[in-house]
Design a protein around this motif. Structure first.
Motif, PDB file in Angstrom:
ATOM      1  N   PRO A   1      99.806  54.857  69.558  1.00 56.70           N
ATOM      2  CA  PRO A   1      98.976  56.108  70.018  1.00 56.70           C
ATOM      3  C   PRO A   1      97.599  56.126  69.545  1.00 56.70           C
ATOM      4  CG  PRO A   1     101.343  56.496  69.219  1.00 56.70           C
ATOM      5  CD  PRO A   1     101.160  55.335  68.933  1.00 56.70           C
ATOM      6  N   LEU A   2      97.590  55.686  67.984  1.00 56.57           N
ATOM      7  CA  LEU A   2      96.088  55.478  67.421  1.00 56.57           C
ATOM      8  C   LEU A   2      95.399  54.308  68.159  1.00 56.57           C
ATOM      9  CD1 LEU A   2      96.469  56.101  63.666  1.00 56.57           C
ATOM     10  CD2 LEU A   2      95.498  57.587  65.257  1.00 56.57           C
ATOM     11  N   ALA A   3      96.252  53.332  68.451  1.00 55.14           N
ATOM     12  CA  ALA A   3      95.451  52.107  69.309  1.00 55.14           C
ATOM     13  C   ALA A   3      94.797  52.543  70.600  1.00 55.14           C
ATOM     14  CB  ALA A   3      96.172  50.877  69.377  1.00 55.14           C
ATOM     15  N   ILE A   4      95.522  53.467  71.196  1.00 52.83           N
ATOM     16  CA  ILE A   4      95.273  53.835  72.574  1.00 52.83           C
ATOM     17  C   ILE A   4      94.084  54.818  72.488  1.00 52.83           C
ATOM     18  CG2 ILE A   4      95.891  55.310  74.613  1.00 52.83           C
ATOM     19  CD1 ILE A   4      98.828  54.323  74.228  1.00 52.83           C
ATOM     20  N   PHE A   5      94.288  55.686  71.347  1.00 53.65           N
ATOM     21  CA  PHE A   5      92.961  56.772  71.039  1.00 53.65           C
ATOM     22  C   PHE A   5      91.591  55.786  70.783  1.00 53.65           C
ATOM     23  CE2 PHE A   5      90.316  58.832  68.043  1.00 53.65           C
ATOM     24  CZ  PHE A   5      90.246  60.056  69.035  1.00 53.65           C
ATOM     25  N   ALA A   6      91.798  54.711  69.994  1.00 53.97           N
ATOM     26  CA  ALA A   6      90.680  54.007  69.739  1.00 53.97           C
ATOM     27  C   ALA A   6      90.211  53.176  71.037  1.00 53.97           C
ATOM     28  CB  ALA A   6      91.120  52.794  68.761  1.00 53.97           C
ATOM     29  N   LEU A   7      91.059  52.615  71.759  1.00 53.55           N
ATOM     30  CA  LEU A   7      90.393  52.018  73.303  1.00 53.55           C
ATOM     31  C   LEU A   7      89.850  53.162  74.183  1.00 53.55           C
ATOM     32  CD1 LEU A   7      93.556  49.868  74.023  1.00 53.55           C
ATOM     33  CD2 LEU A   7      91.301  49.000  73.008  1.00 53.55           C
ATOM     34  N   ILE A   8      90.337  54.280  73.806  1.00 51.92           N
ATOM     35  CA  ILE A   8      89.773  55.357  74.770  1.00 51.92           C
ATOM     36  C   ILE A   8      88.150  55.649  74.360  1.00 51.92           C
ATOM     37  CG2 ILE A   8      89.700  57.808  75.229  1.00 51.92           C
ATOM     38  CD1 ILE A   8      92.595  57.832  75.364  1.00 51.92           C
ATOM     39  N   LEU A   9      88.068  55.762  73.027  1.00 52.85           N
ATOM     40  CA  LEU A   9      86.708  55.761  72.463  1.00 52.85           C
ATOM     41  C   LEU A   9      85.809  54.702  72.943  1.00 52.85           C
ATOM     42  CD1 LEU A   9      87.306  57.288  68.959  1.00 52.85           C
ATOM     43  CD2 LEU A   9      86.930  58.495  71.084  1.00 52.85           C
ATOM     44  N   ALA A  10      86.279  53.685  72.676  1.00 51.98           N
ATOM     45  CA  ALA A  10      85.179  52.405  72.941  1.00 51.98           C
ATOM     46  C   ALA A  10      85.144  52.096  74.319  1.00 51.98           C
ATOM     47  CB  ALA A  10      86.363  50.895  72.615  1.00 51.98           C
ATOM     48  N   ASN A  11      86.229  52.621  75.351  1.00 50.47           N
ATOM     49  CA  ASN A  11      85.836  52.406  76.732  1.00 50.47           C
ATOM     50  C   ASN A  11      85.055  53.406  77.175  1.00 50.47           C
ATOM     51  OD1 ASN A  11      87.749  50.600  78.794  1.00 50.47           O
ATOM     52  ND2 ASN A  11      88.920  51.115  77.018  1.00 50.47           N
ATOM     53  N   ILE A  12      84.822  54.659  76.751  1.00 52.65           N
ATOM     54  CA  ILE A  12      83.961  55.791  77.248  1.00 52.65           C
ATOM     55  C   ILE A  12      82.873  55.344  76.696  1.00 52.65           C
ATOM     56  CG2 ILE A  12      83.407  58.198  76.615  1.00 52.65           C
ATOM     57  CD1 ILE A  12      86.397  58.850  76.811  1.00 52.65           C
ATOM     58  N   GLY A  13      82.559  54.912  75.554  1.00 51.89           N
ATOM     59  CA  GLY A  13      81.237  54.648  75.059  1.00 51.89           C
ATOM     60  C   GLY A  13      80.319  53.269  75.802  1.00 51.89           C
ATOM     61  N   ILE A  14      81.381  52.264  76.091  1.00 57.09           N
ATOM     62  CA  ILE A  14      80.950  51.178  76.830  1.00 57.09           C
ATOM     63  C   ILE A  14      80.296  51.663  78.034  1.00 57.09           C
ATOM     64  CG2 ILE A  14      81.526  48.970  77.807  1.00 57.09           C
ATOM     65  CD1 ILE A  14      80.729  48.757  74.911  1.00 57.09           C
ATOM     66  N   SER A  15      81.249  52.261  78.724  1.00 56.27           N
ATOM     67  CA  SER A  15      80.925  52.616  80.384  1.00 56.27           C
ATOM     68  C   SER A  15      79.917  53.583  80.310  1.00 56.27           C
ATOM     69  CB  SER A  15      82.213  53.323  80.715  1.00 56.27           C
ATOM     70  OG  SER A  15      83.310  52.386  80.913  1.00 56.27           O
ATOM     71  N   SER A  16      79.745  54.584  79.276  1.00 54.26           N
ATOM     72  CA  SER A  16      78.927  55.744  79.550  1.00 54.26           C
ATOM     73  C   SER A  16      77.493  55.063  79.254  1.00 54.26           C
ATOM     74  CB  SER A  16      79.031  56.757  78.510  1.00 54.26           C
ATOM     75  OG  SER A  16      80.257  57.426  78.965  1.00 54.26           O
ATOM     76  N   CYS A  17      77.317  54.000  78.523  1.00 52.88           N
ATOM     77  CA  CYS A  17      75.767  53.605  77.920  1.00 52.88           C
ATOM     78  C   CYS A  17      75.207  52.823  79.232  1.00 52.88           C
ATOM     79  CB  CYS A  17      75.938  52.703  76.899  1.00 52.88           C
ATOM     80  SG  CYS A  17      76.513  50.988  76.953  1.00 52.88           S
ATOM     81  N   LYS A  18      75.842  52.319  80.260  1.00 59.88           N
ATOM     82  CA  LYS A  18      75.406  51.426  81.052  1.00 59.88           C
ATOM     83  C   LYS A  18      74.575  51.996  82.051  1.00 59.88           C
ATOM     84  CE  LYS A  18      77.934  47.796  79.976  1.00 59.88           C
ATOM     85  NZ  LYS A  18      77.605  46.377  79.840  1.00 59.88           N
ATOM     86  N   PRO A  19      74.725  53.074  82.922  1.00 56.98           N
ATOM     87  CA  PRO A  19      73.914  53.826  83.840  1.00 56.98           C
ATOM     88  C   PRO A  19      72.701  54.172  83.412  1.00 56.98           C
ATOM     89  CG  PRO A  19      76.184  54.476  83.953  1.00 56.98           C
ATOM     90  CD  PRO A  19      76.049  54.053  82.885  1.00 56.98           C
ATOM     91  N   PRO A  20      72.631  54.756  82.207  1.00 56.62           N
ATOM     92  CA  PRO A  20      71.209  55.076  81.548  1.00 56.62           C
ATOM     93  C   PRO A  20      70.398  53.694  81.147  1.00 56.62           C
ATOM     94  CG  PRO A  20      72.813  56.052  80.267  1.00 56.62           C
ATOM     95  CD  PRO A  20      73.490  55.539  81.253  1.00 56.62           C
ATOM     96  N   LEU A  21      71.165  53.033  80.688  1.00 55.43           N
ATOM     97  CA  LEU A  21      70.536  51.442  80.433  1.00 55.43           C
ATOM     98  C   LEU A  21      69.849  50.866  81.371  1.00 55.43           C
ATOM     99  CD1 LEU A  21      69.839  49.391  78.311  1.00 55.43           C
ATOM    100  CD2 LEU A  21      72.205  48.609  78.582  1.00 55.43           C
ATOM    101  N   TRP A  22      70.493  51.060  82.632  1.00 56.46           N
ATOM    102  CA  TRP A  22      70.143  50.071  83.746  1.00 56.46           C
ATOM    103  C   TRP A  22      68.994  51.115  84.498  1.00 56.46           C
ATOM    104  CZ3 TRP A  22      69.943  45.348  84.609  1.00 56.46           C
ATOM    105  CH2 TRP A  22      70.803  44.694  84.253  1.00 56.46           C
ATOM    106  N   SER A  23      68.816  52.475  83.973  1.00 53.38           N
ATOM    107  CA  SER A  23      67.808  53.294  84.961  1.00 53.38           C
ATOM    108  C   SER A  23      66.557  52.891  84.128  1.00 53.38           C
ATOM    109  CB  SER A  23      68.201  54.693  84.617  1.00 53.38           C
ATOM    110  OG  SER A  23      69.215  55.034  85.488  1.00 53.38           O
ATOM    111  N   ILE A  24      66.193  52.148  83.205  1.00 59.01           N
ATOM    112  CA  ILE A  24      65.147  51.992  82.105  1.00 59.01           C
ATOM    113  C   ILE A  24      64.163  51.117  82.852  1.00 59.01           C
ATOM    114  CG2 ILE A  24      64.308  51.131  79.916  1.00 59.01           C
ATOM    115  CD1 ILE A  24      66.700  52.638  78.798  1.00 59.01           C
TER     116      ILE A  24
END
Length: 431
Positions: free
Chosen positions: A331-354
């Protein structure tokens, strides 16, 4: 009247282009990450160690790095329709050859050639979207396009698990069948692209004349508003310090993205799950990251802010990787993967708008490709480092901490770009 025309035009363009580029990226991303699922049985069948697999998985990005910039420059000269179709058919042909790999050397060569074949696809699509969508809508559109990556992980994970369970169908092993299906999808999509895409707004036949005129005028006004501050030549696009900095930023985020998608099936397997169960568990973080990514990009567009949207997302992913390296329960591993996936995915669109804020024309083609090709070397470094450290230490902990460190560097460099921009503005105001 103008607002109504704008709304209707952008709605038509969005429905015409976005679903297509999303599906194309879905197939492309699945082609990149299916190796992580293939490894669940392929490594044992072929006798590959963690190091051999990690290096081979990362060889894709070496080929990609060497040919992405020339590929994107060619795309601008011959047009997206023909060149994107060529890319898809080429990577489909190489993916089919992956069915016949038998040795580590053959594995390295085919992964390298797959990167060469796919080079120019992602940066070409980003460039293509910039020729159809005004700046104020760009982050949202890029978010929808890039949402295909977590969607590919979300849907592709149970799909891959199911395909692997069909061992023996058509006389093929499960991982061979997965490469075959991927190859057929890419080739068919490439053929369809030739008949579906329009290279630029002037060539479309699905907007009326008023809508076409509004789009062409709006995009031209944006280019003129950038004026002399926008870099336009290939050389200037390649040598701009902001391009090189963003490339290093993207390196860290790519290391995180491909470390997650190539190694997470084996990370989850370490908790004792079956191949079929891994597919569905791996889909949970990806599903949540799709929603977060789109909402984060929408907020970035609404706030007209890019830097802190990139920085905070990178730091969230960093926390996820550190937690993943420290937990000992599923369960904690899944929670950690959720945080990592959300962070990695969310940084991409604003980054590519620069980049589109300071690059135009050939400089945009070269600059976007430079950011993408250099940055995607993180796709080699992340999986290769994880493979080597896992084999050396016996677990994933130290490897995950290393990827977390790369994301901290990405956050700091993004912040440095904004600090330098404000310094230039202050200097100009005092001059």
């Amino acid at each position: 009247m103008t607002h109504s025309l704008e709304h209707l035009t952008l709605k038509k363009i969005t429905w015409r282009i976005v679903p297509f580029v999303m599906f194309a990226y879905f197939i492309a991303f699945f082609d990149r990450i299916n190796i992580g699922f293939a490894a669940l049985t392929m490594n044992q069948d072929l006798g590959f160690s963690s190091t051999v697999f990690g290096v081979g998985a990362g060889m894709f990005f070496i080929g990609y790095f060497l040919t992405d910039i020339p590929s994107n420059i060619i795309l601008q000269k011959v047009g997206p329709r023909i060149w994107l179709a060529r890319i898809m058919v080429s990577w489909g042909a190489i993916a089919a050859c992956m069915m016949f790999v038998e040795t580590a050397t053959g594995f390295y060569i085919l992964r390298f050639l797959l990167g060469v074949a796919e080079a120019g696809f992602f940066s070409g699509i980003i460039l293509y979207l910039s020729t159809w969508f005004p700046v104020k809508r760009r982050a949202q559109v890029i978010a929808f396009f890039m949402a295909a990556a977590p969607i590919s992980a979300m849907l592709g994970s149970p799909l891959a698990g199911t395909i692997l369970s069909l061992h023996g169908a058509l006389g093929l092993k499960g991982w061979q069948l997965m490469f075959l299906i991927d190859a057929v999808a890419a080739i068919l999509l490439g053929i369809f692209t030739l008949f579906y895409l329009n290279d630029r707004p002037e060539k479309n036949r699905w907007l009326n004349q008023k809508e076409t005129d509004w789009l062409i005028t709006t995009l031209a006004q944006e280019r003129n508003a950038q004026g002399c501050q926008a870099k336009t030549s290939i050389w200037k696009g390649l040598t701009d310090i902001r391009v090189l900095t963003l490339a290093v930023v993207y390196f860290g985020t790519s290391a995180g993205l491909y470390s997650l998608n190539i190694w997470s099936p084996q990370f989850i397997k370490s908790f004792g799950l079956s191949t079929f169960q891994i597919g569905f568990v791996n889909a949970i973080p990806a599903a949540l990251s799709v929603v977060a990514m789109i909402l984060w990009a929408k907020h970035s567009d609404k706030a007209k802010e890019r830097t802190w949207h990139v920085v905070s997302a990178c730091l969230l992913a960093c926390v996820g990787f550190i937690l993943a390296g420290s937990v000992h329960s599923l369960p904690l591993a899944i929670f950690a993967l959720i945080l990592a996936n959300i962070g990695i995915s969310s940084c991409k669109p604003p980054l590519w708008s620069i980049p589109s804020l300071f690059l135009n024309g050939p400089a945009a083609a070269a600059g976007l490709a430079a950011i993408n090709s250099i940055g995607n070397l993180g796709g080699f470094a992340g999986p290769a480092v994880i493979g080597w450290l896992k084999e050396t230490t016996g677990d994933f902990s130290l490897a995950l901490y290393c990827v977390a460190g790369m994301l901290v560097i990405s956050a700091l460099l993004t912040l440095s770009i904004e600090i330098n921009r404000k310094r230039r503005e202050l200097k100009n105001s005092l001059a």
